[in-house]
Structures are given as C-alpha cells and as structure tokens.
Write an enzyme that holds these catalytic residues in place. Structure first.
Site, short mmCIF file in Angstrom:
data_model
loop_
_atom_site.label_atom_id
_atom_site.label_comp_id
_atom_site.label_asym_id
_atom_site.label_seq_id
_atom_site.Cartn_x
_atom_site.Cartn_y
_atom_site.Cartn_z
N HIS A 155 9.15 -2.30 -9.29
CA HIS A 155 8.48 -3.61 -9.28
C HIS A 155 7.43 -3.66 -10.37
O HIS A 155 7.15 -2.66 -11.02
CB HIS A 155 7.92 -3.96 -7.90
CG HIS A 155 6.77 -3.10 -7.42
ND1 HIS A 155 6.91 -1.77 -7.16
CD2 HIS A 155 5.48 -3.41 -7.15
CE1 HIS A 155 5.74 -1.28 -6.73
NE2 HIS A 155 4.85 -2.24 -6.72
N HIS B 226 4.13 -4.17 -10.63
CA HIS B 226 2.70 -3.80 -10.59
C HIS B 226 2.38 -2.74 -11.65
O HIS B 226 3.17 -1.84 -11.92
CB HIS B 226 2.32 -3.29 -9.20
CG HIS B 226 2.16 -4.40 -8.19
ND1 HIS B 226 2.31 -4.22 -6.84
CD2 HIS B 226 1.86 -5.71 -8.36
CE1 HIS B 226 2.12 -5.37 -6.22
NE2 HIS B 226 1.84 -6.29 -7.12
N ASP C 252 0.53 -0.20 -11.68
CA ASP C 252 0.55 1.22 -11.31
C ASP C 252 1.98 1.73 -11.13
O ASP C 252 2.20 2.83 -10.62
CB ASP C 252 -0.30 1.49 -10.05
CG ASP C 252 0.24 0.82 -8.81
OD1 ASP C 252 0.66 -0.37 -8.89
OD2 ASP C 252 0.28 1.48 -7.74
N HIS C 253 2.97 0.94 -11.60
CA HIS C 253 4.37 1.36 -11.61
C HIS C 253 5.03 1.17 -12.98
O HIS C 253 6.09 1.72 -13.24
CB HIS C 253 5.16 0.59 -10.53
CG HIS C 253 4.63 0.85 -9.16
ND1 HIS C 253 5.27 1.66 -8.25
CD2 HIS C 253 3.48 0.47 -8.57
CE1 HIS C 253 4.53 1.75 -7.14
NE2 HIS C 253 3.44 1.03 -7.31
N HIS D 131 6.80 -6.89 -0.65
CA HIS D 131 5.58 -6.45 -1.34
C HIS D 131 5.38 -7.30 -2.59
O HIS D 131 4.31 -7.83 -2.84
CB HIS D 131 5.72 -4.96 -1.68
CG HIS D 131 4.59 -4.38 -2.47
ND1 HIS D 131 3.32 -4.23 -1.96
CD2 HIS D 131 4.55 -3.89 -3.74
CE1 HIS D 131 2.54 -3.68 -2.90
NE2 HIS D 131 3.27 -3.46 -3.98
N ASP E 117 6.95 0.63 -3.51
CA ASP E 117 5.92 0.29 -2.51
C ASP E 117 6.50 -0.52 -1.35
O ASP E 117 5.81 -1.34 -0.75
CB ASP E 117 4.79 -0.52 -3.16
CG ASP E 117 3.93 0.31 -4.10
OD1 ASP E 117 4.12 1.53 -4.17
OD2 ASP E 117 3.06 -0.29 -4.76
N HIS F 227 3.38 6.33 -3.34
CA HIS F 227 1.97 6.64 -3.07
C HIS F 227 1.82 7.68 -1.97
O HIS F 227 2.63 7.73 -1.04
CB HIS F 227 1.20 5.38 -2.63
CG HIS F 227 1.03 4.36 -3.71
ND1 HIS F 227 -0.01 4.40 -4.61
CD2 HIS F 227 1.77 3.27 -4.03
CE1 HIS F 227 0.10 3.36 -5.44
NE2 HIS F 227 1.18 2.66 -5.12
FE FE Z 1 1.77 0.78 -6.09
ZN ZN Z 2 2.85 -2.26 -5.79
#
Ligand code: FE
Ligand code: ZN
Length: 256
Positions: A57, A59, A61-62, A115, A134, A172
C-alpha cells in the site's frame, strides 16, 4: 515450486521490511521498503541482488525507499492497480486474482481494502508465506483509515481460508500491544494467554514475534474472531452480527 529464502530487516521504530530471495534464479524482492539504506545494506551483506519491489500500500513507511532502491538497482516496482497514482515509481500494476512471478516462485494477489482503499497482499503458496502489509498483524489488524468495517472483514476473510501453516509476514512489530488488547476482550482464551507469555519473553530479549502463522492468528487474533461467544460477551454484544462485533472491537482498540 521453489521456496523463498526470506530475510527480515527491522527499520524505523517498529517496521519490518522483507527480502524474499528465490534460491533457484537469484531474483530478490523487497517487500514494502520503508527506507532504502538499511535494505540495500542487508541485501549486500546477504549477497542478494534486488530485482523487484513489492508494495502492499501507499503509506510512506512502506514505499519511502522505492525511488532510491530503484535508482541504485534498476529493480521493477510492483504495486496495487487501485492505488497506482500513490505508489512512487510503480512499473507493474496488480490486483485481485492476479499472479506475479518472482523467479521460480509465484504470488497470488488479493485486494484487501480497509486500512487503505488500494491495499493488496501477496500470497506465495509454494513458500507458505503471506505478505499482508498493514492489513493483518500478529493479534491485530490495521486501522481503518480509508475503509469500512465491512470491507476489512471481507479482506481478512480472504486470509482465514489459507493453510494454517502459512507464515504471516506483517509489516510492524505491534504484537505485544495488540496482545494486551486481545486479552482485554478475550481474557479466558487459553491459547491467547499462553501466546502472550511467549511474546513477553521474546520481547524482553528483543526478539521479533513476526512472522506468526494463520493457525495462530485464527486462535488468538480478536479481529478474526468476531464470532467468538467469549469475545461477544465481554464487549456486551452476545449474538451480535459479525461485522458489527468487528466494528466495535476495532473501535475499542483505537482508544485502548
Ligand atoms: Fe505501516
Ligand atoms: Zn499503513
């Protein structure tokens, strides 16, 4: 089908990036590179040449490492068709029902909105590995930023039918906090109590608790257990509709 050698790279405060290496062809995918530096270093240490990025996805942090890794390796970036405009450097768009070939291994793609609206997951059946970003966490699930409880239930249902031995490579290390919440809604779940004991021991030693397995999640993850009479009773919704129970459980976790 050739199994994959999977290496976990902990980055930022609690993210896991994965390197999946085909033992037959040498192809190596990075799943959800939050950052570039530590991932490139890990690949170099392993002697693996990055050929692909698989994003679940959009985001940051990905995907934060996408462009730098592509610049350094010339790799192909694969990501969700439904979110193609939000995946930096995307080359190949995939969605529900697609297969993606990585060397001698093959991933089946699931659309798992909830998400985010374009979230996807990659299931490598031959390697008994699920990369779910996530969407599903150890004893938890992702927050509903861009989706409804009904969508998330439908997404999580796709994982429930996978072989119980399937390893769940989530993005995570949230396990301990998730488990504390899980115990608050299912205090009498013996599998959950013993899992949390193992998790506490592992975390005290600084060890990862990921991957888990689908089998473990089915027994202990409250977000896969909205039909549990104990859970329903604890939150005051005995006999409640599955999606309504899920929605209430998710709401409680948001403020736990
Ligand atoms: Fe994340
Ligand atoms: Zn995420």
């Amino acid at each position: 089908m050739s199994p994959l050698d999977i290496h976990q790279v902990p980055v930022l405060s609690d993210n896991y990036v994965y390197l999946a290496h085909c033992l037959e062809t040498g192809d190596t995918a990075v799943i959800d590179p939050a950052v570039a530096g530590p991932v490139l270093d890990a690949a170099e240490e392993l002697g693996w040449t990055i050929s692909h990025i698989l994003n679940t996805h959009h985001h940051n942090d990905h995907t934060g490492g996408n462009l730098e890794i592509k610049k350094r390796t010339g790799c192909t970036i694969v990501g969700p068709r439904a979110d193609r405009d939000r995946i930096p450097g995307i080359d190949v768009q995939v969605g529900e029902g697609d297969s993606y070939v990585l060397g001698a291994a093959e991933a089946r793609v699931f659309d798992v909105p909830g998400h985010t609206r374009g979230h996807i997951a990659y299931w490598f059946e031959g390697a008994t590995a699920l990369f779910c970003g996530d969407t599903l966490f150890a004893m938890g699930c992702g927050r509903l930023f861009e989706g409804t409880p009904a969508q998330m239930v439908k997404s999580l249902d796709k994982f429930k039918g996978l072989p119980p031995t399937t390893r769940v490579y989530c993005a995570h290390e949230y396990t301990q906090a998730n488990g504390r919440f899980a115990l608050s809604v299912e205090p009498d779940n013996a599998d959950l109590v013993s899992r949390m004991q193992r998790v506490d021991v592992a975390r005290a030693k600084g060890e990862p608790t990921v991957p888990s397995t689908i089998g473990e999640e089915l027994k202990t993850n409250p977000f896969l257990r909205s039909d549990s009479p104990d859970l329903q009773r604890t939150i005051g919704m005995s006999g409640g509709d599955y999606v309504a129970v899920f929605a209430e459980t998710r709401l409680r976790k948001d403020t736990f």
